[in-house]
Structures are given as C-alpha cells and as structure tokens.
Scaffold this motif. Structure first.
Motif, PDB file in Angstrom:
ATOM      1  N   GLY A 185      12.763  35.069  -3.146  1.00  0.00           N
ATOM      2  CA  GLY A 185      11.407  35.602  -3.197  1.00  0.00           C
ATOM      3  C   GLY A 185      11.090  36.392  -4.442  1.00  0.00           C
ATOM      4  N   THR A 186      12.060  36.506  -5.374  1.00  0.00           N
ATOM      5  CA  THR A 186      11.842  37.240  -6.613  1.00  0.00           C
ATOM      6  C   THR A 186      12.123  36.318  -7.796  1.00  0.00           C
ATOM      7  OG1 THR A 186      14.104  38.060  -6.977  1.00  0.00           O
ATOM      8  CG2 THR A 186      12.711  39.281  -5.417  1.00  0.00           C
ATOM      9  N   THR A 187      11.800  36.789  -8.988  1.00  0.00           N
ATOM     10  CA  THR A 187      12.071  36.011 -10.206  1.00  0.00           C
ATOM     11  C   THR A 187      12.879  36.807 -11.227  1.00  0.00           C
ATOM     12  OG1 THR A 187       9.914  36.670 -11.117  1.00  0.00           O
ATOM     13  CG2 THR A 187      10.019  34.561  -9.947  1.00  0.00           C
ATOM     14  N   ALA A 188      13.357  37.988 -10.842  1.00  0.00           N
ATOM     15  CA  ALA A 188      14.184  38.793 -11.762  1.00  0.00           C
ATOM     16  C   ALA A 188      15.636  38.347 -11.609  1.00  0.00           C
ATOM     17  CB  ALA A 188      14.048  40.280 -11.449  1.00  0.00           C
ATOM     18  N   PRO A 189      16.249  37.762 -12.644  1.00  0.00           N
ATOM     19  CA  PRO A 189      17.604  37.224 -12.504  1.00  0.00           C
ATOM     20  C   PRO A 189      18.634  38.305 -12.183  1.00  0.00           C
ATOM     21  CG  PRO A 189      16.539  36.328 -14.468  1.00  0.00           C
ATOM     22  CD  PRO A 189      15.669  37.458 -13.970  1.00  0.00           C
ATOM     23  N   VAL A 190      19.543  37.980 -11.249  1.00  0.00           N
ATOM     24  CA  VAL A 190      20.724  38.803 -11.008  1.00  0.00           C
ATOM     25  C   VAL A 190      21.951  38.144 -11.637  1.00  0.00           C
ATOM     26  CG1 VAL A 190      19.846  39.895  -8.935  1.00  0.00           C
ATOM     27  CG2 VAL A 190      21.078  37.733  -8.736  1.00  0.00           C
ATOM     28  N   ILE A 191      21.837  36.846 -11.961  1.00  0.00           N
ATOM     29  CA  ILE A 191      22.824  36.126 -12.761  1.00  0.00           C
ATOM     30  C   ILE A 191      22.062  35.282 -13.775  1.00  0.00           C
ATOM     31  CG2 ILE A 191      24.769  34.528 -12.775  1.00  0.00           C
ATOM     32  CD1 ILE A 191      25.162  34.982  -9.843  1.00  0.00           C
ATOM     33  N   GLY A 192      22.500  35.355 -15.038  1.00  0.00           N
ATOM     34  CA  GLY A 192      21.904  34.521 -16.070  1.00  0.00           C
ATOM     35  C   GLY A 192      20.662  35.157 -16.684  1.00  0.00           C
ATOM     36  N   PRO A 193      19.864  34.329 -17.382  1.00  0.00           N
ATOM     37  CA  PRO A 193      19.980  32.868 -17.458  1.00  0.00           C
ATOM     38  C   PRO A 193      21.151  32.403 -18.326  1.00  0.00           C
ATOM     39  CG  PRO A 193      18.206  33.640 -18.864  1.00  0.00           C
ATOM     40  CD  PRO A 193      18.702  34.841 -18.115  1.00  0.00           C
ATOM     41  N   ALA A 194      21.689  31.230 -17.964  1.00  0.00           N
ATOM     42  CA  ALA A 194      22.771  30.602 -18.712  1.00  0.00           C
ATOM     43  C   ALA A 194      22.375  29.162 -19.006  1.00  0.00           C
ATOM     44  CB  ALA A 194      24.068  30.636 -17.913  1.00  0.00           C
ATOM     45  N   ASN A 195      22.633  28.719 -20.232  1.00  0.00           N
ATOM     46  CA  ASN A 195      22.309  27.341 -20.602  1.00  0.00           C
ATOM     47  C   ASN A 195      23.360  26.391 -20.030  1.00  0.00           C
ATOM     48  OD1 ASN A 195      19.988  27.983 -22.067  1.00  0.00           O
ATOM     49  ND2 ASN A 195      21.164  28.406 -23.922  1.00  0.00           N
ATOM     50  N   VAL A 196      22.905  25.411 -19.270  1.00  0.00           N
ATOM     51  CA  VAL A 196      23.802  24.463 -18.602  1.00  0.00           C
ATOM     52  C   VAL A 196      23.390  23.045 -18.992  1.00  0.00           C
ATOM     53  CG1 VAL A 196      24.626  23.576 -16.403  1.00  0.00           C
ATOM     54  CG2 VAL A 196      24.161  26.025 -16.659  1.00  0.00           C
ATOM     55  N   PRO A 197      24.243  22.309 -19.725  1.00  0.00           N
ATOM     56  CA  PRO A 197      23.934  20.907 -20.018  1.00  0.00           C
ATOM     57  C   PRO A 197      24.017  20.067 -18.748  1.00  0.00           C
ATOM     58  CG  PRO A 197      25.637  21.780 -21.497  1.00  0.00           C
ATOM     59  CD  PRO A 197      25.473  22.764 -20.382  1.00  0.00           C
ATOM     60  N   VAL A 198      23.067  19.159 -18.582  1.00  0.00           N
ATOM     61  CA  VAL A 198      23.074  18.211 -17.461  1.00  0.00           C
ATOM     62  C   VAL A 198      23.259  16.823 -18.067  1.00  0.00           C
ATOM     63  CG1 VAL A 198      21.759  17.251 -15.532  1.00  0.00           C
ATOM     64  CG2 VAL A 198      21.594  19.699 -16.067  1.00  0.00           C
ATOM     65  N   PRO A 199      24.494  16.305 -18.090  1.00  0.00           N
ATOM     66  CA  PRO A 199      24.755  15.020 -18.742  1.00  0.00           C
ATOM     67  C   PRO A 199      24.414  13.833 -17.848  1.00  0.00           C
ATOM     68  CG  PRO A 199      26.794  15.945 -17.918  1.00  0.00           C
ATOM     69  CD  PRO A 199      25.720  16.955 -17.617  1.00  0.00           C
ATOM     70  N   ILE A 200      24.274  12.667 -18.486  1.00  0.00           N
ATOM     71  CA  ILE A 200      24.092  11.412 -17.758  1.00  0.00           C
ATOM     72  C   ILE A 200      25.426  11.011 -17.138  1.00  0.00           C
ATOM     73  CG2 ILE A 200      23.556   8.954 -18.011  1.00  0.00           C
ATOM     74  CD1 ILE A 200      21.741   9.716 -20.352  1.00  0.00           C
ATOM     75  N   GLY A 201      25.379  10.481 -15.923  1.00  0.00           N
ATOM     76  CA  GLY A 201      26.561   9.906 -15.308  1.00  0.00           C
ATOM     77  C   GLY A 201      27.522  10.907 -14.711  1.00  0.00           C
ATOM     78  N   LYS A 202      27.078  12.134 -14.494  1.00  0.00           N
ATOM     79  CA  LYS A 202      27.947  13.139 -13.894  1.00  0.00           C
ATOM     80  C   LYS A 202      27.142  14.038 -12.968  1.00  0.00           C
ATOM     81  CE  LYS A 202      31.301  13.443 -17.686  1.00  0.00           C
ATOM     82  NZ  LYS A 202      31.965  14.341 -18.661  1.00  0.00           N
ATOM     83  N   ASP A 203      27.827  14.578 -11.965  1.00  0.00           N
ATOM     84  CA  ASP A 203      27.270  15.688 -11.205  1.00  0.00           C
ATOM     85  C   ASP A 203      27.625  16.976 -11.932  1.00  0.00           C
ATOM     86  OD1 ASP A 203      26.128  14.218  -9.198  1.00  0.00           O
ATOM     87  OD2 ASP A 203      27.706  14.593  -7.726  1.00  0.00           O
ATOM     88  N   THR A 204      26.647  17.822 -12.141  1.00  0.00           N
ATOM     89  CA  THR A 204      26.880  19.151 -12.704  1.00  0.00           C
ATOM     90  C   THR A 204      26.788  20.145 -11.556  1.00  0.00           C
ATOM     91  OG1 THR A 204      25.939  18.508 -14.836  1.00  0.00           O
ATOM     92  CG2 THR A 204      26.079  20.867 -14.364  1.00  0.00           C
ATOM     93  N   ILE A 205      27.914  20.811 -11.266  1.00  0.00           N
ATOM     94  CA  ILE A 205      27.988  21.698 -10.104  1.00  0.00           C
ATOM     95  C   ILE A 205      28.080  23.139 -10.599  1.00  0.00           C
ATOM     96  CG2 ILE A 205      29.194  22.216  -7.963  1.00  0.00           C
ATOM     97  CD1 ILE A 205      30.411  19.397  -8.108  1.00  0.00           C
TER      98      ILE A 205
END
Length: 228
Positions: A185-205
């Motif tokens: 219900g909020t938008t103030a980060p408690v973790i991050g923001p962190a840049n996360v690449p989302v590649p083709i052909g993989k699940d990014t967990i």
C-alpha cells in the motif's frame, strides 16, 4: 573461488552418497529424468552447515549465497541445517525436513526467516516453462521477516500484497528493470531500487530476504534456464 569449492564439495559428497548419478556411470537418457536442485541461504548473520541424509554437504555456507544447481535422482531426501560450528545434524536450527524431488523438476531450497523472524526452510519449484520470444519471466519470492509488501518495477507497483513465503510472477520484455520492495500500500522502498537484468530464455528469480526490524533486508537474484 570459495563458492566454486563449496559447490564442488557438495557435488562430490552427494555423488558419494549415491544421490546423484556419477559422470558417465549411467546411460545418457537417465540424466533427463534427474531433478535440478539449488540452495539459497537467506538467514542473516548466520553461517550454517547443510546436511543431506545426515551427511554434511555444505560447510560454513554464508548468508546471501547460492549453491548448485545439482543433478539429483528423483526421490525423498532428509535435509537439516545447523550452526556452522556443528559436527553433525543432531541439533539442527532448521529441520530436519523431508523433501521430494520429481523427475526433471527444478527446485530451490531457501533457508530463511518467517514473517515473525523464526528460521525455516521453503522448497520452491521453479517453473522453467517457455515464454514468448523476446520476453523473460520474473518471479519475486518474499522470504524476509517482514509484513506484506508490494513490488515496484521502474517505480510502478506491479506485484501487490506479497506475503512470506509466497511468490508473484510477471512476464516482461527482456530489458533491465529497477526493482524495489515497499510495504503493501506504499511506494517508499524498504529494499532497493536495484537494477535487475531480465534476459531472454531464463527465469529471473528475485528473493527479498533478511529482517525488517534488524535492518538486514536485502535482495538476491537467481537465474534458471527455461525448457524449449
């Protein structure tokens, strides 16, 4: 280098236990029915030892680390996690738990804290199902001692009301995204923001782990190849 040594030791011990087929010791087709199993350590400030069927397979395993994936024969396994000072699994801090791995299954065992802060373990089944070409699948797993959270992607709430130890899934065009975690219900980060690449052909967990009250919240990222 240390992580490679730990993984090498884990593979060697599991092969010695007969839990995994030794290289070139079985027909090639048998490898297609093996399960793939990774381990994530998400309990802050607590190095641990990991035992499989009462044999130590990881020693002094550090928080925030992954081991594997390992090829294991389908079946049931007893897993216990102890303090790093332990010489056996008589007094585990987590477990023992009995886990079942199915043929061709892909899994991650996460040692983590409950929402209330108690150590526990959760077995996650990784989907590995294909997605449309050009896209990637993002899975966010809440395994932190924290209340319900929203996941912000490039500042926008994308996954809402995620609770420990559950996950939420989104399909996104392959790119790099800024991920952040905020209280529901909020938008103030408690973790991050962190840049996360989302590649083709993989699940990014993405794992949100640690403790809100102790100020140890963090993010860890695992990638798992998809089946085509």
């Amino acid at each position: 280098m240390r992580k490679k040594l730990l993984i090498g030791a884990l593979i060697g011990v599991i092969a010695a236990l007969g839990l995994a087929a030794p290289a070139q010791a079985s027909p090639t087709w048998l490898h297609y029915v093996d399960a793939k199993v990774s381990v994530f350590h998400g309990v802050p400030n607590t190095p641990v030892n990991v035992f499989v069927n009462h044999m130590e397979v990881l020693a002094n395993f550090q928080p925030g680390s992954f081991a594997g994936p390992l090829s294991l024969k389908p079946g049931q396994y007893t897993v216990s996690i102890t303090a790093a000072s332990a010489t056996d699994d008589t007094h585990p801090v987590i477990g023992p738990v009995t886990l079942t791995f199915l043929p061709r299954g892909n899994y991650t065992i996460a040692a983590h804290l409950t929402a209330a802060g108690a150590p526990t373990a959760t077995l996650f089944k990784n989907t590995t199902l294909p997605v449309r070409h050009g896209d990637g699948r993002v899975i966010v797993r809440h395994i932190a001692a924290a209340p319900a959270v929203d996941i912000l992607v490039n500042g926008n709430p994308t996954m809402r009301g995620l609770t420990n130890p559950h996950q939420s899934i989104a399909i996104l065009p392959s790119a790099t995204y800024a991920f952040a975690v905020a209280l529901a219900g909020t938008t103030a980060p408690v973790i991050g923001p962190a840049n996360v690449p989302v590649p083709i052909g993989k699940d990014t967990i993405v794992y949100a782990w640690g403790s809100a009250t102790a100020g140890t919240l963090a993010v860890a990222v695992q990638t798992v190849p998809l089946r085509w």
